[in-house]
Write a protein that holds these residues in place. Structure first.
Motif, PDB file in Angstrom:
ATOM      1  N   ILE A   1     -35.835 -97.515  33.971  1.00 20.88           N
ATOM      2  CA  ILE A   1     -36.566 -96.794  33.432  1.00 20.88           C
ATOM      3  C   ILE A   1     -37.227 -98.023  34.601  1.00 20.88           C
ATOM      4  CG2 ILE A   1     -38.449 -96.938  32.585  1.00 20.88           C
ATOM      5  CD1 ILE A   1     -35.440 -95.250  31.679  1.00 20.88           C
ATOM      6  N   LEU A   2     -37.572 -96.622  36.131  1.00 19.91           N
ATOM      7  CA  LEU A   2     -38.421 -97.089  37.059  1.00 19.91           C
ATOM      8  C   LEU A   2     -40.323 -97.357  36.479  1.00 19.91           C
ATOM      9  CD1 LEU A   2     -38.666 -98.679  40.268  1.00 19.91           C
ATOM     10  CD2 LEU A   2     -38.769 -96.625  40.820  1.00 19.91           C
ATOM     11  N   CYS A   3     -41.486 -98.605  36.859  1.00 16.93           N
ATOM     12  CA  CYS A   3     -42.123 -98.522  36.532  1.00 16.93           C
ATOM     13  C   CYS A   3     -43.167 -99.216  37.512  1.00 16.93           C
ATOM     14  CB  CYS A   3     -42.468 -99.999  35.090  1.00 16.93           C
ATOM     15  SG  CYS A   3     -41.014 -99.048  33.487  1.00 16.93           S
ATOM     16  N   GLY A   4     -44.092 -98.511  37.115  1.00 16.27           N
ATOM     17  CA  GLY A   4     -45.097 -98.274  38.619  1.00 16.27           C
ATOM     18  C   GLY A   4     -46.752 -98.400  38.260  1.00 16.27           C
ATOM     19  N   GLY A   5     -47.577 -98.198  38.852  1.00 19.65           N
ATOM     20  CA  GLY A   5     -49.110 -98.445  38.701  1.00 19.65           C
ATOM     21  C   GLY A   5     -49.606 -98.934  39.779  1.00 19.65           C
ATOM     22  N   VAL A   6     -50.572 -99.409  40.525  1.00 17.03           N
ATOM     23  CA  VAL A   6     -51.091 -99.744  41.043  1.00 17.03           C
ATOM     24  C   VAL A   6     -50.746 -99.137  42.704  1.00 17.03           C
ATOM     25  CG1 VAL A   6     -53.529-100.885  41.604  1.00 17.03           C
ATOM     26  CG2 VAL A   6     -53.022-100.671  39.823  1.00 17.03           C
ATOM     27  N   ASP A   7     -51.223 -98.808  43.920  1.00 16.61           N
ATOM     28  CA  ASP A   7     -50.817 -99.079  44.628  1.00 16.61           C
ATOM     29  C   ASP A   7     -49.293 -98.954  44.942  1.00 16.61           C
ATOM     30  OD1 ASP A   7     -52.879 -99.297  45.872  1.00 16.61           O
ATOM     31  OD2 ASP A   7     -52.761-101.505  44.865  1.00 16.61           O
ATOM     32  N   VAL A   8     -49.060 -98.058  44.331  1.00 24.39           N
ATOM     33  CA  VAL A   8     -47.117 -97.564  44.522  1.00 24.39           C
ATOM     34  C   VAL A   8     -46.677 -97.319  45.399  1.00 24.39           C
ATOM     35  CG1 VAL A   8     -47.203 -95.232  43.834  1.00 24.39           C
ATOM     36  CG2 VAL A   8     -45.047 -96.343  43.248  1.00 24.39           C
ATOM     37  N   GLN A   9     -47.244 -96.600  46.717  1.00 26.94           N
ATOM     38  CA  GLN A   9     -46.768 -96.286  47.825  1.00 26.94           C
ATOM     39  C   GLN A   9     -46.681 -97.965  48.409  1.00 26.94           C
ATOM     40  OE1 GLN A   9     -49.653 -95.387  47.115  1.00 26.94           O
ATOM     41  NE2 GLN A   9     -49.286 -93.410  47.610  1.00 26.94           N
TER      42      GLN A   9
ATOM     43  N   CYS B   1     -45.361 -93.512  34.636  1.00 21.11           N
ATOM     44  CA  CYS B   1     -46.823 -93.360  35.781  1.00 21.11           C
ATOM     45  C   CYS B   1     -46.540 -93.045  37.336  1.00 21.11           C
ATOM     46  CB  CYS B   1     -47.551 -94.669  35.282  1.00 21.11           C
ATOM     47  SG  CYS B   1     -48.929 -94.380  36.041  1.00 21.11           S
ATOM     48  N   THR B   2     -46.977 -94.140  37.774  1.00 21.15           N
ATOM     49  CA  THR B   2     -46.372 -93.106  39.315  1.00 21.15           C
ATOM     50  C   THR B   2     -45.403 -93.780  39.541  1.00 21.15           C
ATOM     51  OG1 THR B   2     -46.955 -95.545  40.134  1.00 21.15           O
ATOM     52  CG2 THR B   2     -49.104 -94.074  39.972  1.00 21.15           C
ATOM     53  N   ALA B   3     -44.695 -94.334  39.167  1.00 24.66           N
ATOM     54  CA  ALA B   3     -42.981 -94.903  39.618  1.00 24.66           C
ATOM     55  C   ALA B   3     -42.467 -93.661  40.560  1.00 24.66           C
ATOM     56  CB  ALA B   3     -42.386 -95.212  38.624  1.00 24.66           C
TER      57      ALA B   3
ATOM     58  N   MET C   1     -35.208 -88.711  35.021  1.00 23.77           N
ATOM     59  CA  MET C   1     -36.087 -88.606  33.867  1.00 23.77           C
ATOM     60  C   MET C   1     -38.128 -88.923  34.516  1.00 23.77           C
ATOM     61  SD  MET C   1     -34.715 -90.405  30.958  1.00 23.77           S
ATOM     62  CE  MET C   1     -33.238 -91.176  32.284  1.00 23.77           C
ATOM     63  N   THR C   2     -38.832 -88.184  34.111  1.00 25.10           N
ATOM     64  CA  THR C   2     -40.256 -88.425  34.862  1.00 25.10           C
ATOM     65  C   THR C   2     -41.373 -88.306  33.756  1.00 25.10           C
ATOM     66  OG1 THR C   2     -40.110 -86.430  35.924  1.00 25.10           O
ATOM     67  CG2 THR C   2     -39.475 -88.566  37.139  1.00 25.10           C
ATOM     68  N   THR C   3     -42.202 -89.701  33.729  1.00 25.66           N
ATOM     69  CA  THR C   3     -43.338 -89.333  32.365  1.00 25.66           C
ATOM     70  C   THR C   3     -44.365 -89.222  33.625  1.00 25.66           C
ATOM     71  OG1 THR C   3     -43.883 -91.609  32.471  1.00 25.66           O
ATOM     72  CG2 THR C   3     -42.111 -90.459  31.167  1.00 25.66           C
ATOM     73  N   ALA C   4     -45.799 -88.812  32.883  1.00 27.68           N
ATOM     74  CA  ALA C   4     -46.990 -88.882  33.561  1.00 27.68           C
ATOM     75  C   ALA C   4     -47.323 -89.870  33.725  1.00 27.68           C
ATOM     76  CB  ALA C   4     -47.844 -87.864  32.702  1.00 27.68           C
ATOM     77  N   GLY C   5     -47.245 -91.316  32.751  1.00 28.47           N
ATOM     78  CA  GLY C   5     -47.552 -92.190  32.550  1.00 28.47           C
ATOM     79  C   GLY C   5     -48.518 -92.432  31.102  1.00 28.47           C
ATOM     80  N   GLY C   6     -49.250 -93.247  30.614  1.00 31.46           N
ATOM     81  CA  GLY C   6     -49.832 -93.843  30.030  1.00 31.46           C
ATOM     82  C   GLY C   6     -48.979 -93.369  28.343  1.00 31.46           C
ATOM     83  N   THR C   7     -49.182 -92.619  27.547  1.00 39.76           N
ATOM     84  CA  THR C   7     -48.238 -92.473  25.952  1.00 39.76           C
ATOM     85  C   THR C   7     -47.230 -91.636  26.157  1.00 39.76           C
ATOM     86  OG1 THR C   7     -49.603 -91.570  25.373  1.00 39.76           O
ATOM     87  CG2 THR C   7     -50.152 -93.491  24.622  1.00 39.76           C
ATOM     88  N   ALA C   8     -47.318 -91.166  27.190  1.00 41.18           N
ATOM     89  CA  ALA C   8     -46.349 -90.268  27.754  1.00 41.18           C
ATOM     90  C   ALA C   8     -44.785 -91.236  27.822  1.00 41.18           C
ATOM     91  CB  ALA C   8     -45.917 -89.508  28.913  1.00 41.18           C
ATOM     92  N   SER C   9     -44.361 -92.206  28.134  1.00 33.28           N
ATOM     93  CA  SER C   9     -43.278 -93.184  27.814  1.00 33.28           C
ATOM     94  C   SER C   9     -42.994 -93.516  26.714  1.00 33.28           C
ATOM     95  CB  SER C   9     -43.222 -94.486  29.128  1.00 33.28           C
ATOM     96  OG  SER C   9     -44.688 -94.937  28.192  1.00 33.28           O
ATOM     97  N   ILE C  10     -44.147 -93.201  25.637  1.00 30.29           N
ATOM     98  CA  ILE C  10     -43.451 -92.777  24.055  1.00 30.29           C
ATOM     99  C   ILE C  10     -42.344 -91.549  23.889  1.00 30.29           C
ATOM    100  CG2 ILE C  10     -44.223 -93.497  22.041  1.00 30.29           C
ATOM    101  CD1 ILE C  10     -46.637 -94.653  22.568  1.00 30.29           C
ATOM    102  N   ASP C  11     -43.447 -90.487  24.086  1.00 30.27           N
ATOM    103  CA  ASP C  11     -43.449 -89.597  24.253  1.00 30.27           C
ATOM    104  C   ASP C  11     -41.332 -88.893  24.960  1.00 30.27           C
ATOM    105  OD1 ASP C  11     -44.962 -87.748  22.879  1.00 30.27           O
ATOM    106  OD2 ASP C  11     -45.539 -88.287  25.116  1.00 30.27           O
ATOM    107  N   LEU C  12     -41.226 -89.601  25.835  1.00 31.92           N
ATOM    108  CA  LEU C  12     -39.762 -89.815  26.173  1.00 31.92           C
ATOM    109  C   LEU C  12     -38.845 -90.189  25.638  1.00 31.92           C
ATOM    110  CD1 LEU C  12     -38.001 -89.084  28.342  1.00 31.92           C
ATOM    111  CD2 LEU C  12     -38.784 -91.177  30.075  1.00 31.92           C
ATOM    112  N   MET C  13     -38.851 -91.410  25.163  1.00 31.84           N
ATOM    113  CA  MET C  13     -38.201 -92.640  24.432  1.00 31.84           C
ATOM    114  C   MET C  13     -37.793 -91.721  23.092  1.00 31.84           C
ATOM    115  SD  MET C  13     -37.214 -94.739  26.896  1.00 31.84           S
ATOM    116  CE  MET C  13     -37.389 -95.055  28.022  1.00 31.84           C
ATOM    117  N   LEU C  14     -38.614 -90.758  22.556  1.00 31.50           N
ATOM    118  CA  LEU C  14     -38.898 -90.598  21.140  1.00 31.50           C
ATOM    119  C   LEU C  14     -37.574 -89.947  21.149  1.00 31.50           C
ATOM    120  CD1 LEU C  14     -42.095 -90.597  19.850  1.00 31.50           C
ATOM    121  CD2 LEU C  14     -39.946 -91.923  18.858  1.00 31.50           C
TER     122      LEU C  14
END
Length: 329
Positions: free
Chosen positions: A83-91, A116-118, A164-177
């Motif tokens: 599970i790759l975790c991204g954020g600010v300045d992902v490039q 998120c941005t990963a 698997m990809t998520t939009a960030g924020g609490t979307a990671s919870i939805d994926l894990m559930l």
């Protein structure tokens, strides 16, 4: 540790969270806690959680919270899930070493997700080509311009095969559930959601942004329809007369509608949408200013620069220069 599931021995499933520099805490913490709670109430260690990253020592989030790592970018087991975790300045955080590691592990059959941005890093490694994926709405414009081979959606999360990809924020919870429900049943996933006070579990059919009426604070069906058409046609803007015709009103009526509810003309609102997209592309991609102008419906770079300066009080070239200075500071 071997877990007994309904009396049958079962090895815990290992999740390796790869933390990129300046990763977002909310997405990371939501995902990890969902798995932790599943372990606590699931009758044994269902999931093994490890933290990895370049250097294998410590990595800082965008909120400057520092996480001690268990692993460097080491070779994993084929049954692991990354599970790759991204954020600010992902490039900037997407290094050549990380890309090579992702490609190597993918060739070995390791399942991979991105929070998120990963998703940018997975796409940069070519691991989302010809697959459905999502990314935070603020990065969608730049992502779609750079990675045309990826079938980008606006969903809160996407599972396409072993990606698997998520939009960030609490979307990671939805994926894990969703993953917990797949592994151990809906009942356990619901119990985890209850523990997290997470009252509405979203699926991959849910979109990440609020509806147009909610965003603009106005519930007017024709106004929402026009704004939706504008948002979907930024590269080739539609004239106000055609927009009005599409919703069954005159151009004058459309003007009055925008003035009443948004205190601006349709033309001005449309321009602001295009300039907002342009700013995202300038700040998040290496596209030339001319190509940014064309992608946002400006036939002339000089006209684009004039409109941009009037709205943001700086030129597109200076905006790009400021971003470059930040990246190297």
């Amino acid at each position: 540790m071997v877990t007994l599931l309904n009396g049958v021995p079962r090895q815990p499933k290992r999740f390796v969270f790869v933390l990129m520099d300046q990763f977002t805490m909310l997405s990371f913490a939501g995902a990890v806690d969902a798995l932790r709670i599943a372990n606590r109430i699931g009758g044994g260690k269902l999931y093994d959680i490890k933290y990895a990253g370049e250097g294998g020592e410590v990595v800082a989030s965008s909120a400057n919270c520092r996480i001690a790592l268990d692993l460097d970018l080491d070779e994993l087991e084929r049954e692991d899930t990354v599970i790759l975790c991204g954020g600010v300045d992902v490039q900037k955080a997407t290094s050549k070493r990380l890309i090579n590691w992702l490609r190597r592990e993918a060739r070995r059959g390791v399942a991979m997700g991105a929070l998120c941005t990963a998703g940018y890093a997975l796409a940069k490694a070519g691991l989302l080509d010809d697959r459905r994926a999502t990314i935070h709405w603020e990065n969608q414009d730049s992502f779609s311009e750079e990675f045309e081979e990826v079938r980008l959606t606006k969903s809160v999360f996407v599972i396409d095969g072993n990606r698997m990809t998520t939009a960030g924020g609490t979307a990671s919870i939805d994926l894990m559930l969703t993953l917990i429900a797949t592994d151990h049943g809906e009942e356990l996933a619901s119990q985890v959601a209850d523990q997290m006070i997470y009252t509405s579990i979203r699926t991959d059919q849910d979109t990440q942004r609020l509806s147009i009426p909610t965003r603009i604070g106005v519930r007017h069906p024709k106004l929402s329809q026009v704004i939706r058409m504008m948002e979907q046609n930024l590269e080739e803007p539609i004239s106000p007369s055609i927009l009005a015709q599409e919703v069954g009103m005159s151009t004058r009526q459309l003007e009055r509608l925008f003035r009443r509810y948004l205190n601006r003309s349709p033309k001005r609102y449309y321009m602001e949408l295009r300039l907002q997209k342009a700013r995202n592309l300038l700040m998040q991609t290496d596209m030339s200013v001319i190509n940014v102008a064309l992608a946002c419906g400006f036939a002339s770079p000089s006209h684009f620069s004039k409109c941009y300066r009037a709205h943001y009080d700086t030129t597109p070239y200076r905006e790009r220069g400021t971003q470059g200075a930040k990246a190297h500071s």
